[in-house]
Write a protein that holds these residues in place. Structure first.
Motif, PDB file in Angstrom:
ATOM      1  N   UNK A   1       0.860  -1.167   0.000  1.00 45.35           N
ATOM      2  CA  UNK A   1       0.000   0.000   0.000  1.00 45.35           C
ATOM      3  C   UNK A   1       0.907   1.230   0.000  1.00 45.35           C
ATOM      4  N   UNK A   2       0.616   2.172  -0.891  1.00 42.96           N
ATOM      5  CA  UNK A   2       1.436   3.381  -0.963  1.00 42.96           C
ATOM      6  C   UNK A   2       1.066   4.344   0.164  1.00 42.96           C
ATOM      7  N   UNK A   3       1.875   5.362   0.347  1.00 47.69           N
ATOM      8  CA  UNK A   3       1.709   6.296   1.465  1.00 47.69           C
ATOM      9  C   UNK A   3       0.394   7.067   1.383  1.00 47.69           C
ATOM     10  N   UNK A   4      -0.008   7.459   0.180  1.00 44.83           N
ATOM     11  CA  UNK A   4      -1.251   8.224   0.032  1.00 44.83           C
ATOM     12  C   UNK A   4      -2.457   7.375   0.411  1.00 44.83           C
ATOM     13  N   UNK A   5      -2.475   6.126  -0.024  1.00 46.95           N
ATOM     14  CA  UNK A   5      -3.580   5.226   0.311  1.00 46.95           C
ATOM     15  C   UNK A   5      -3.604   4.959   1.808  1.00 46.95           C
ATOM     16  N   UNK A   6      -2.429   4.764   2.388  1.00 47.77           N
ATOM     17  CA  UNK A   6      -2.348   4.516   3.830  1.00 47.77           C
ATOM     18  C   UNK A   6      -2.910   5.700   4.608  1.00 47.77           C
ATOM     19  N   UNK A   7      -2.592   6.914   4.187  1.00 45.40           N
ATOM     20  CA  UNK A   7      -3.094   8.116   4.847  1.00 45.40           C
ATOM     21  C   UNK A   7      -4.611   8.205   4.712  1.00 45.40           C
ATOM     22  N   UNK A   8      -5.148   7.908   3.527  1.00 45.12           N
ATOM     23  CA  UNK A   8      -6.607   7.944   3.334  1.00 45.12           C
ATOM     24  C   UNK A   8      -7.298   6.917   4.221  1.00 45.12           C
ATOM     25  N   UNK A   9      -6.706   5.730   4.320  1.00 45.95           N
ATOM     26  CA  UNK A   9      -7.287   4.680   5.162  1.00 45.95           C
ATOM     27  C   UNK A   9      -7.277   5.121   6.630  1.00 45.95           C
ATOM     28  N   UNK A  10      -6.167   5.681   7.080  1.00 46.01           N
ATOM     29  CA  UNK A  10      -6.082   6.138   8.471  1.00 46.01           C
ATOM     30  C   UNK A  10      -7.104   7.237   8.743  1.00 46.01           C
ATOM     31  N   UNK A  11      -7.275   8.165   7.824  1.00 46.39           N
ATOM     32  CA  UNK A  11      -8.270   9.226   7.999  1.00 46.39           C
ATOM     33  C   UNK A  11      -9.681   8.660   8.043  1.00 46.39           C
ATOM     34  N   UNK A  12      -9.962   7.699   7.172  1.00 47.69           N
ATOM     35  CA  UNK A  12     -11.279   7.071   7.144  1.00 47.69           C
ATOM     36  C   UNK A  12     -11.569   6.350   8.459  1.00 47.69           C
ATOM     37  N   UNK A  13     -10.582   5.625   8.968  1.00 44.55           N
ATOM     38  CA  UNK A  13     -10.767   4.909  10.233  1.00 44.55           C
ATOM     39  C   UNK A  13     -10.944   5.876  11.399  1.00 44.55           C
ATOM     40  N   UNK A  14     -10.239   6.993  11.356  1.00 47.55           N
ATOM     41  CA  UNK A  14     -10.397   8.007  12.406  1.00 47.55           C
ATOM     42  C   UNK A  14     -11.811   8.589  12.374  1.00 47.55           C
ATOM     43  N   UNK A  15     -12.335   8.849  11.175  1.00 54.61           N
ATOM     44  CA  UNK A  15     -13.703   9.349  11.057  1.00 54.61           C
ATOM     45  C   UNK A  15     -14.705   8.324  11.573  1.00 54.61           C
ATOM     46  N   UNK A  16     -14.485   7.057  11.246  1.00 61.12           N
ATOM     47  CA  UNK A  16     -15.374   5.999  11.721  1.00 61.12           C
ATOM     48  C   UNK A  16     -15.340   5.908  13.247  1.00 61.12           C
ATOM     49  N   UNK A  17     -14.167   6.095  13.817  1.00 56.83           N
ATOM     50  CA  UNK A  17     -14.046   6.053  15.279  1.00 56.83           C
ATOM     51  C   UNK A  17     -14.806   7.219  15.909  1.00 56.83           C
ATOM     52  N   UNK A  18     -14.670   8.406  15.334  1.00 59.34           N
ATOM     53  CA  UNK A  18     -15.391   9.565  15.874  1.00 59.34           C
ATOM     54  C   UNK A  18     -16.903   9.388  15.744  1.00 59.34           C
ATOM     55  N   UNK A  19     -17.336   8.697  14.682  1.00 61.78           N
ATOM     56  CA  UNK A  19     -18.758   8.450  14.468  1.00 61.78           C
ATOM     57  C   UNK A  19     -19.257   7.215  15.222  1.00 61.78           C
ATOM     58  N   UNK A  20     -18.346   6.553  15.924  1.00 59.31           N
ATOM     59  CA  UNK A  20     -18.661   5.331  16.674  1.00 59.31           C
ATOM     60  C   UNK A  20     -19.216   4.237  15.769  1.00 59.31           C
ATOM     61  N   UNK A  21     -18.582   4.083  14.603  1.00 59.98           N
ATOM     62  CA  UNK A  21     -18.989   3.079  13.635  1.00 59.98           C
ATOM     63  C   UNK A  21     -17.923   2.014  13.446  1.00 59.98           C
ATOM     64  N   UNK A  22     -17.052   1.876  14.434  1.00 58.42           N
ATOM     65  CA  UNK A  22     -16.005   0.866  14.402  1.00 58.42           C
ATOM     66  C   UNK A  22     -15.782   0.378  15.829  1.00 58.42           C
ATOM     67  N   UNK A  23     -15.586  -0.915  15.969  1.00 56.98           N
ATOM     68  CA  UNK A  23     -15.238  -1.479  17.276  1.00 56.98           C
ATOM     69  C   UNK A  23     -13.841  -2.064  17.163  1.00 56.98           C
ATOM     70  N   UNK A  24     -13.141  -2.104  18.275  1.00 54.27           N
ATOM     71  CA  UNK A  24     -11.777  -2.623  18.233  1.00 54.27           C
ATOM     72  C   UNK A  24     -11.528  -3.556  19.404  1.00 54.27           C
ATOM     73  N   UNK A  25     -10.498  -4.351  19.233  1.00 52.77           N
ATOM     74  CA  UNK A  25     -10.162  -5.344  20.242  1.00 52.77           C
ATOM     75  C   UNK A  25     -10.782  -6.679  19.886  1.00 52.77           C
ATOM     76  N   UNK A  26     -10.107  -7.735  20.244  1.00 56.49           N
ATOM     77  CA  UNK A  26     -10.539  -9.084  19.873  1.00 56.49           C
ATOM     78  C   UNK A  26     -11.921  -9.420  20.422  1.00 56.49           C
ATOM     79  N   UNK A  27     -12.178  -9.072  21.662  1.00 58.43           N
ATOM     80  CA  UNK A  27     -13.452  -9.434  22.288  1.00 58.43           C
ATOM     81  C   UNK A  27     -14.626  -8.768  21.586  1.00 58.43           C
TER      82      UNK A  27
END
Length: 110
Positions: A1-27
């Motif tokens: 994955x190139x740097x630009x794609x990695x940055x877009x993915x990180x931004x998208x995941x951050x937005x999902x976290x702020x919107x509470x649309x992602x859960x993390x951790x194995x459990x």
């Protein structure tokens, strides 16, 4: 994955976290997969092989797409945590956007 794609993915995941649309951790990820609420499974590149195998099998069984990207530290940072090996998007819109980022599909939003 190139740097630009990695940055877009990180931004998208951050937005999902702020919107509470992602859960993390194995459990939490395992619980949401069993409840059939998962839209896209994310595994850290440096997660243990046992964790990768377990969640890859579970995602395939539940017909949830999965991707291995970022490091545990990067994934955790996106989610406002320290380290995370597993995260699960629970929103179809974010999942479609992530798939578009990973497969270089133009969406007109960038």
């Amino acid at each position: 994955m190139d740097a630009a794609t990695e940055t877009r993915v990180q931004n998208l995941l951050s937005m999902a976290a702020r919107a509470r649309r992602i859960v993390s951790g194995a459990f939490m990820a395992e619980e949401m997969l069993w409840k059939k609420r998962g839209a896209y499974l994310l595994l850290a590149r440096d997660a243990s092989e046992e964790t990768k195998d377990k969640f890859t099998r579970m995602a395939a069984q539940m017909d949830v797409p999965a991707a291995e990207l970022l490091t545990m530290q990067q994934l955790g940072h996106c989610l406002g945590k320290e380290y995370r090996a597993v995260a699960l998007l629970i929103d179809r819109g974010f999942a479609k956007r992530l798939a578009a980022c990973l497969h270089d599909i133009p969406t007109g939003v960038d």
